[in-house]
Scaffold this active site. Structure first.
Site, short mmCIF file in Angstrom:
data_model
loop_
_atom_site.label_atom_id
_atom_site.label_comp_id
_atom_site.label_asym_id
_atom_site.label_seq_id
_atom_site.Cartn_x
_atom_site.Cartn_y
_atom_site.Cartn_z
N LYS A 1 6.32 39.73 -5.41
CA LYS A 1 4.88 39.73 -5.69
C LYS A 1 4.26 41.06 -5.28
O LYS A 1 4.93 41.92 -4.71
CB LYS A 1 4.23 38.58 -4.95
N LYS B 1 2.94 25.02 -4.76
CA LYS B 1 1.72 24.44 -4.16
C LYS B 1 1.84 22.92 -4.13
O LYS B 1 1.10 22.20 -4.80
CB LYS B 1 0.50 24.90 -4.95
N ARG C 1 0.83 -1.21 0.00
CA ARG C 1 0.00 0.00 0.00
C ARG C 1 0.86 1.27 0.00
O ARG C 1 0.63 2.20 -0.76
CB ARG C 1 -0.93 -0.03 1.22
N ASP D 1 0.16 38.55 -13.73
CA ASP D 1 -0.74 37.96 -12.75
C ASP D 1 -2.19 38.05 -13.20
O ASP D 1 -2.72 39.15 -13.34
CB ASP D 1 -0.54 38.67 -11.40
#
Ligand code: 13P
Ligand code: SF4
Length: 678
Positions: free
Chosen positions: A201, A169, A134, A253
Site C-alpha cells: 500500500k 474489515k 439466541r 485506490d
C-alpha cells in the site's frame, strides 16, 4: 443443563441418529465437506465464548418455567428476504448446548429465502432449545446478513465480468465466518490475512522508496506469495505495469470513474485491476462498467445488517388460517399443501396451473404442466381454461396473457416476481440503439432483424413485432437466428448477450463479427456497418455466477462427469461444457441417460436438486460450489398460490396480468412468428 464437555462438534451431514443437518447438495461433494469442516473449526471457539457469555451457568427462565422432560419443536423462519449462510454453525450451537437437539435445514447455505419461509427445524429438549436459540440465531443472522448484502452487490454488477471481493474489515475473530458468508452471497474472497498475500500500500511504497523497490523487496522476501500493488494515480500505474515479471494484481485506490476507465485502457489486460474505496450499492454498477476486474467492498463485512430470522415454537394448528397470523407461518407451511389441493379440485378445469422448472418443489407439485418458457408459451395458446395461473416470473405470465384467448385471464401469485435479465433492457435505450443503427446503416429495418429473447418486457416484444422481428427462447434461439439471417443480413439481439453470443457462435458467426452495444459509448458507424450481430449487454445474474474454475474442478474430481449448462451462461462456460440447452433440454438429457451417469449442471439450483431427487441412480450435482438460485422465481410460494386460488374460489380475480391491447397486438406478431417456426 449446559453439558460441560460434549464429545465433539457434530459431523456435517448428520450423525448416526440421523437428521442433524440435512444438506441437499447431492453426491460426494468433497470440497463442500472440507469447506464446512474448516468453517466449523473456526467457529468452535467463538461458539464456546458465545455460549459462555449468554448461558453461563444456566438459563434461569427456561429452567424455572419448563419441565425438564418437555420436548420442543421450533421453526426458524425468515422475516425478510435474503440469502442464508451459516446453517451448520447455528446447528453446531444447538448441538453444543445439547447433543440431543436435532436441526434439519430446509434450505441450503447460499439459497435465497423470502419472508415467511421456513429455514430450519429444531427439535429437542425444550430447555436446551430455548437456551441455545439466541446464540444460534445471532450467528445465523449475522452470516446471512453478510451473504444477503454480498448478493445485492454481486447482482448489481452481474452484467459485467467484474467480481465482488471482500476485505479484511471483518469482525475480529470472525474472519473465516465472515468470508464464508461472502462466498455464500456469490462474492469472492480477497486475501484471508496478512500472511497469504503481499499487498503493497501507499505507506509501504513511501517507506521503501517507490513501487519498484517495494515490489523487489517483497519478491525477494516472499517469492511464492502473490503480489498486489496499490497505485494512487496513472503515473504510479505505469510504474507498476513496467515491472517484469508482472505483479499479480494492481489496486486503484479511490480513483474517479474517469481515472478508472483510463487505468483499464492503460493496463490493457496485462495485469488484473482491482478498485476500492467509496463503493456503495448505488455506485458499484457504474464502477464495474469501467472494466475493472475486481471491486473490493469493505461494507460487506464492516457494516453488517443482520437478516431478520426468528424461531417460532407454536405447534402447527390443524387448519391454518390463510393470510397468516402472528406466529402462524410455520404451521401454515405444514398444512398449506392440503389446502391448495382442495382449492384446486374445487376450481377443477376452470384453472390450469403452469409452472416453470425453476419453481419451488412444493409449488411445482401443483403444476398441470411444467416446462421451459417455450413449452409454457405454447401451452398458453392451447388451453381452454378460464384462468391460467402462472407460476413463474412476470415476463412468462405476460407472454401467456398476450397469447391467451379472449375471455381467459392470466394470474400470477406474486406480480413483483420479475426477471433480472429482462430488466436489463427497456424500450427507450433499445429504441435509441435502433436509431443509431438507422443512421449508421441508412435503413435499420432493411439491414437488421430485431430478435428479443422471451425474457423481456412486452414493450420489447412489441418493438420486434413492429419492425418485422421475432421472439426466441433458449429452446429455439438457434432456429430463430437462422430464420432472421435468411431474411436480413444482420441481427440486433437483446437483452441477453450470452445467449446471443453462444447461439451466433454456434452457427458459425465469428466473434469478431459480433459487437457488444455500449449505450455510454455507442460504436462508430463503421463498426456498426462491419458487424453481423449487435448484442445488447444484458445478462442473467444467476447464470453469470458459473465460472471456468467450476468446470475444471468438477472435471478434475470426476473425470467422466458430463457438464451440461444453460445458454445464458457465459461463452467460456458453454465452450467448456459437453452440452448446452434450455431447461427442458437439460431435463430431457438427464432423463434419457443410463443409471450411473455423472452430471454437473450449470443452471438454477432448484431444478438441479429436483433432478437429483428424480434420478437417484445418477450422480447429479450443481456445477458451482455455491449453487445459484433465482430469487424472483422463488417469490412464488405455496402461500401466495393459495391466496390466489382462494380468491378465485370466492369469485375474486387477484393479480391478473394485464397488457395494453395495442402493445399486446404488436408483441403477438413477434411471438406468432416464433411459434410458426416449429
Ligand atoms: P428456459 O426457457 O430454458 O426455461 O429458460 C428460462 C429462464 O429464465 C432461464 O433463466
Ligand atoms: Fe431471469 Fe435469470 Fe431468473 Fe431466468 S434465472 S428468470 S433469466 S433472473
Amino acid at each position: 443443563m449446559l453439558r460441560s464437555s460434549p464429545p465433539s462438534f457434530p459431523p456435517i451431514g448428520g450423525d448416526e441418529r440421523g437428521g442433524a443437518i440435512a444438506w441437499i447438495d447431492g453426491g460426494p461433494t468433497v470440497a463442500r465437506q472440507e469447506e464446512l469442516e474448516s468453517l466449523l473449526r473456526a467457529a468452535e471457539p467463538l461458539i464456546e465464548l458465545a455460549i459462555a457469555e449468554d448461558i453461563g451457568p444456566g438459563d434461569a427462565t427456561s429452567e424455572a418455567t419448563l419441565a425438564a422432560d418437555a420436548i420442543l419443536h421450533g421453526c426458524v423462519i425468515a422475516k425478510a428476504s435474503g440469502v442464508i449462510a451459516g446453517l451448520s454453525v447455528a446447528a453446531a450451537v444447538f448441538r453444543r448446548v445439547d447433543p440431543a437437539i436435532d436441526v434439519v435445514a430446509q434450505v441450503d447455505d447460499g439459497q435465497e429465502v423470502v419472508a415467511g419461509e421456513l429455514v430450519a427445524e429444531v427439535t429437542g429438549p425444550a430447555r436446551s432449545v430455548l437456551a441455545a436459540e439466541r446464540t444460534a440465531l445471532n450467528f445465523l443472522q449475522r452470516m446471512s446478513g453478510i451473504a444477503t448484502l454480498t448478493s445485492r452487490f454481486v447482482d448489481a454488477v452481474a452484467c459485467t465480468p467484474t467480481a465482488i471481493l471482500d476485505t479484511r474489515k471483518t469482525l475480529p475473530g470472525f474472519r473465516l465466518l465472515d468470508k464464508y458468508a461472502v462466498r455464500m452471497g456469490g462474492g469472492q474472497n480477497h486475501r484471508m490475512s496478512l500472511y497469504d498475500m503481499v499487498l503493497i500500500k501507499d505507506n509501504h511504497i513511501d517507506a521503501a522508496g517507490g513501487i519498484i523497490p517495494a515490489v523487489a523487496a517483497a519478491r525477494a522476501a516472499h517469492p511464492s506469495l502473490p503480489i498486489e500493488v496499490e497505485v494512487r494515480d496513472l503515473d504510479e500505474l505505469r510504474q507498476a505495469l513496467s515491472i517484469s515479471p508482472p505483479v499479480d494484481r494492481i489496486m486503484l485506490d479511490n480513483m474517479s470513474l474517469e481515472e478508472m476507465r483510463q487505468a483499464v485502457a492503460t493496463a490493457a489486460g496485462r495485469v488484473p485491476l482491482e478498485t476500492s474505496g467509496n463503493v456503495t450499492l448505488g455506485r458499484v454498477a457504474e464502477m464495474a462498467t469501467t472494466g475493472v476486474d475486481y471491486i473490493s467492498v469493505g461494507a460487506l463485512t464492516h457494516s453488517v445488517r443482520a437478516l431478520d430470522l426468528s424461531m417460532e415454537v407454536t405447534p402447527p394448528p390443524l387448519s391454518p388460517p390463510l393470510g397468516g397470523t402472528k406466529g402462524g407461518e410455520a404451521a401454515m407451511a405444514v398444512n398449506l399443501a392440503t389446502h391448495v389441493a382442495r382449492l384446486k379440485s374445487v376450481l377443477s378445469d376452470r384453472i390450469v396451473i403452469l409452472g416453470h422448472h425453476y419453481q419451488r418443489d412444493d409449488v411445482i407439485a401443483f403444476a398441470d404442466l411444467r416446462g421451459d418458457s417455450l413449452a409454457l408459451a405454447r401451452e398458453a395458446t392451447r388451453t381452454d381454461a378460464q384462468f391460467i395461473v402462472f407460476c413463474g416470473v412476470h415476463f412468462m405470465a405476460e407472454t401467456a396473457a398476450i397469447l391467451a384467448k379472449p375471455g381467459q385471464h392470466v394470474l400470477i401469485p406474486d406480480p413483483t416476481a420479475g426477471c433480472y435479465l429482462a430488466d436489463t433492457a427497456t424500450l427507450e435505450p433499445v429504441q435509441a440503439a435502433w436509431d443509431h443503427l438507422e443512421v449508421a446503416s441508412g435503413n435499420a429495418e432493411a439491414e437488421f432483424m430485431p430478435v428479443t429473447y422471451v425474457n423481456s418486457s412486452v414493450e420489447l416484444k412489441g418493438f420486434c413485432g413492429q419492425h418485422g422481428g421475432i421472439v426466441c427462447t433458449s429452446g429455439n434461439a438457434e432456429r430463430v437466428v437462422r430464420w432472421a439471417l435468411q431474411r436480413r443480413p444482420r441481427v440486433f439481439f437483446f437483452p441477453d448477450q450470452h445467449l446471443g453470443r453462444n447461439v451466433c457462435k454456434g452457427i458459425g458467426i465469428p466473434l469478431g463479427d459480433m459487437l457488444l452495444w455500449d449505450e455510454r459509448q455507442p460504436p462508430s458507424a463503421e463498426a456498426i456497418r462491419k458487424a453481423t450481430v449487435i448484442l445488447w449487454p444484458g445478462a442473467c445474474n444467476v447464470h453469470q455466477r458459473f465460472r471456468p474454475q467450476h468446470v475444471s474442478d468438477k472435471r478434475e474430481r470426476f473425470p467422466t462427469m458430463r457438464v451440461i449448462v444453460h445458454p445464458e451462461c457465459k461463452m467460456e462456460i458453454v465452450d467448456l461444457a459437453d452440452d448446452t440447452g434450455s431447461t427442458a433440454h437439460i431435463v430431457r438429457q438427464v432423463a434419457a441417460a443410463p443409471a450411473g451417469t455423472q452430471w454437473a449442471i450449470g443452471t438454477e439450483t432448484r431444478l438441479v436438486h429436483r433432478l437429483q431427487q428424480q434420478h437417484p441412480g445418477q450422480l447429479i450435482m450443481p456445477l458451482a460450489d455455491v449453487p445459484p438460485f433465482c430469487r424472483t422465481m422463488g417469490q412464488i410460494t405455496l402461500q401466495n398460490l393459495a391466496q390466489l386460488l382462494e380468491g378465485l374460489a370466492r369469485g375474486e380475480i387477484i393479480n391478473e396480468v394485464a397488457v395494453d391491447v395495442e402493445t399486446a397486438h404488436r408483441a403477438r406478431m413477434a411471438l406468432d412468428r416464433m411459434l410458426e417456426l416449429a
